[in-house]
Design a protein around this motif. Structure first.
Motif, mmCIF file in Angstrom:
data_model
loop_
_atom_site.group_PDB
_atom_site.id
_atom_site.type_symbol
_atom_site.label_atom_id
_atom_site.label_comp_id
_atom_site.label_asym_id
_atom_site.label_seq_id
_atom_site.Cartn_x
_atom_site.Cartn_y
_atom_site.Cartn_z
ATOM 1 N N GLU A 1 0.833 -1.209 0.000
ATOM 2 C CA GLU A 1 0.000 0.000 0.000
ATOM 3 C C GLU A 1 0.867 1.258 0.000
ATOM 4 O OE1 GLU A 1 -3.585 2.038 2.674
ATOM 5 O OE2 GLU A 1 -2.668 0.124 3.272
ATOM 6 N N ARG B 1 1.894 6.651 -7.005
ATOM 7 C CA ARG B 1 0.904 7.639 -7.447
ATOM 8 C C ARG B 1 1.433 9.063 -7.272
ATOM 9 N NH1 ARG B 1 -2.653 3.933 -4.848
ATOM 10 N NH2 ARG B 1 -2.542 5.181 -2.938
ATOM 11 N N LYS B 2 2.130 9.299 -6.170
ATOM 12 C CA LYS B 2 2.671 10.638 -5.936
ATOM 13 C C LYS B 2 3.787 10.967 -6.923
ATOM 14 C CE LYS B 2 1.462 10.751 -1.034
ATOM 15 N NZ LYS B 2 1.969 10.761 0.365
ATOM 16 N N ASP C 1 -0.068 12.276 -8.961
ATOM 17 C CA ASP C 1 -1.456 12.111 -8.532
ATOM 18 C C ASP C 1 -1.567 12.294 -7.017
ATOM 19 O OD1 ASP C 1 -2.072 11.506 -11.148
ATOM 20 O OD2 ASP C 1 -1.810 9.341 -10.856
ATOM 21 N N GLU C 2 -2.714 12.804 -6.606
ATOM 22 C CA GLU C 2 -3.052 12.955 -5.182
ATOM 23 C C GLU C 2 -2.026 13.805 -4.433
ATOM 24 O OE1 GLU C 2 -3.578 9.125 -3.487
ATOM 25 O OE2 GLU C 2 -5.153 8.509 -4.898
ATOM 26 N N LEU C 3 -1.450 14.788 -5.112
ATOM 27 C CA LEU C 3 -0.475 15.659 -4.450
ATOM 28 C C LEU C 3 -1.135 16.665 -3.520
ATOM 29 C CD1 LEU C 3 1.980 16.392 -7.404
ATOM 30 C CD2 LEU C 3 2.230 14.728 -5.553
ATOM 31 N N ASP C 4 -2.436 16.916 -3.722
ATOM 32 C CA ASP C 4 -3.120 17.890 -2.874
ATOM 33 C C ASP C 4 -3.244 17.403 -1.437
ATOM 34 O OD1 ASP C 4 -4.701 15.831 -3.736
ATOM 35 O OD2 ASP C 4 -6.551 17.010 -3.787
ATOM 36 N N LYS C 5 -3.043 16.092 -1.224
ATOM 37 C CA LYS C 5 -3.122 15.552 0.134
ATOM 38 C C LYS C 5 -1.781 15.597 0.856
ATOM 39 C CE LYS C 5 -6.763 12.293 -1.215
ATOM 40 N NZ LYS C 5 -7.166 10.862 -1.271
ATOM 41 N N CYS C 6 -0.725 16.021 0.162
ATOM 42 C CA CYS C 6 0.621 16.020 0.744
ATOM 43 C C CYS C 6 0.889 17.347 1.453
ATOM 44 C CB CYS C 6 1.674 15.800 -0.338
ATOM 45 S SG CYS C 6 1.514 14.214 -1.188
ATOM 46 N N GLU D 1 2.390 1.692 -3.480
ATOM 47 C CA GLU D 1 1.385 2.188 -4.421
ATOM 48 C C GLU D 1 1.135 3.677 -4.202
ATOM 49 O OE1 GLU D 1 -0.241 0.927 -6.929
ATOM 50 O OE2 GLU D 1 0.736 -1.025 -6.841
ATOM 51 N N ASP D 2 1.097 4.094 -2.946
ATOM 52 C CA ASP D 2 0.896 5.512 -2.646
ATOM 53 C C ASP D 2 2.074 6.344 -3.157
ATOM 54 O OD1 ASP D 2 -0.613 7.650 -1.178
ATOM 55 O OD2 ASP D 2 1.258 7.730 -0.037
#
Length: 215
Positions: free
Chosen positions: A105, A112-113, A117-122, A108-109
């Protein structure tokens, strides 16, 4: 007379219960004996009546039923240890499986980064670490690419050197062949007079041959 099917429940009548116990006890002892003889099995049978009387059977003629009971106890202990080991091993495998699932997991995270992807959560620190990781990866990629380029250039230089050597040998062979050709003597025929009455005159030039006709 057809006997009905016996219901599996406690016989309330004490006399009937005692008679049934006696018959079935003897039948059970007989079956235990037959099993030990026919199948060469080690059989031990222990029966206590409602009054506490002991009935037993052992297939071991040279020893009492205690030998079979001791063997049974050792087997139970071994099975207990084995079952404990199996349980511990199963628990360990579950822990390893959970750990591997967490690692997958996390990978995979990270993937994606790295793809953006999903950089707004960093957080800012996470983004800085991600940037540093990408820079290190780019440095390794550039270093590997430059190394491959250098190897390719060295290989091309070696091929060029081989071609120059071959070309040099070919030129030397051409010069040697031309020098040898010039040193050979070639006869030249000179014809004087009309074609029907011409007489050949042989000369020896130094470089080439030719036919001259004088009418």
């Amino acid at each position: 007379m057809v006997r009905g099917k016996t219901q599996m429940k406690r016989i309330e009548n004490e006399t009937s219960r005692q008679v049934t116990f006696s018959k079935r006890r003897n039948g059970l002892l007989k079956k235990a004996f037959e099993l030990s003889v026919l199948c060469d099995a080690e059989v031990a049978l222990i029966i206590f009546s409602t009054r506490g009387r002991l009935y037993e059977f052992s297939s071991s003629r040279c020893s009492s039923i205690n030998k079979t009971v001791e063997r049974y106890q050792r087997k139970i202990e071994d099975l207990g240890v084995s079952n404990k080991g199996i349980h511990e091993n199963t628990q360990h495998l579950k822990e390893v499986d959970m750990s591997m699932a967490k690692k997958i997991e996390h990978l995979e995270d990270s993937r994606r980064k790295l793809l953006g992807d999903e950089l707004d959560k960093c957080s800012i620190d996470e983004l800085q670490q991600l940037e540093n990781q990408l820079e290190r990866s780019l440095d390794k990629i550039r270093a590997t690419k430059n190394q491959l380029f250098r190897k390719r250039i060295e290989k091309l230089k070696e091929e060029e050197k081989c071609l120059l050597e071959v070309n040099k040998r070919l030129r030397e062979q051409d010069v040697e062949f031309a020098t040898k050709k010039e040193g050979e003597e070639v006869e030249t025929e000179l014809f004087i007079g009309r074609p029907e009455r011409r007489m050949p005159l042989k000369l020896k030039p130094t470089t080439y041959s030719a036919h001259a006709y004088i009418a």
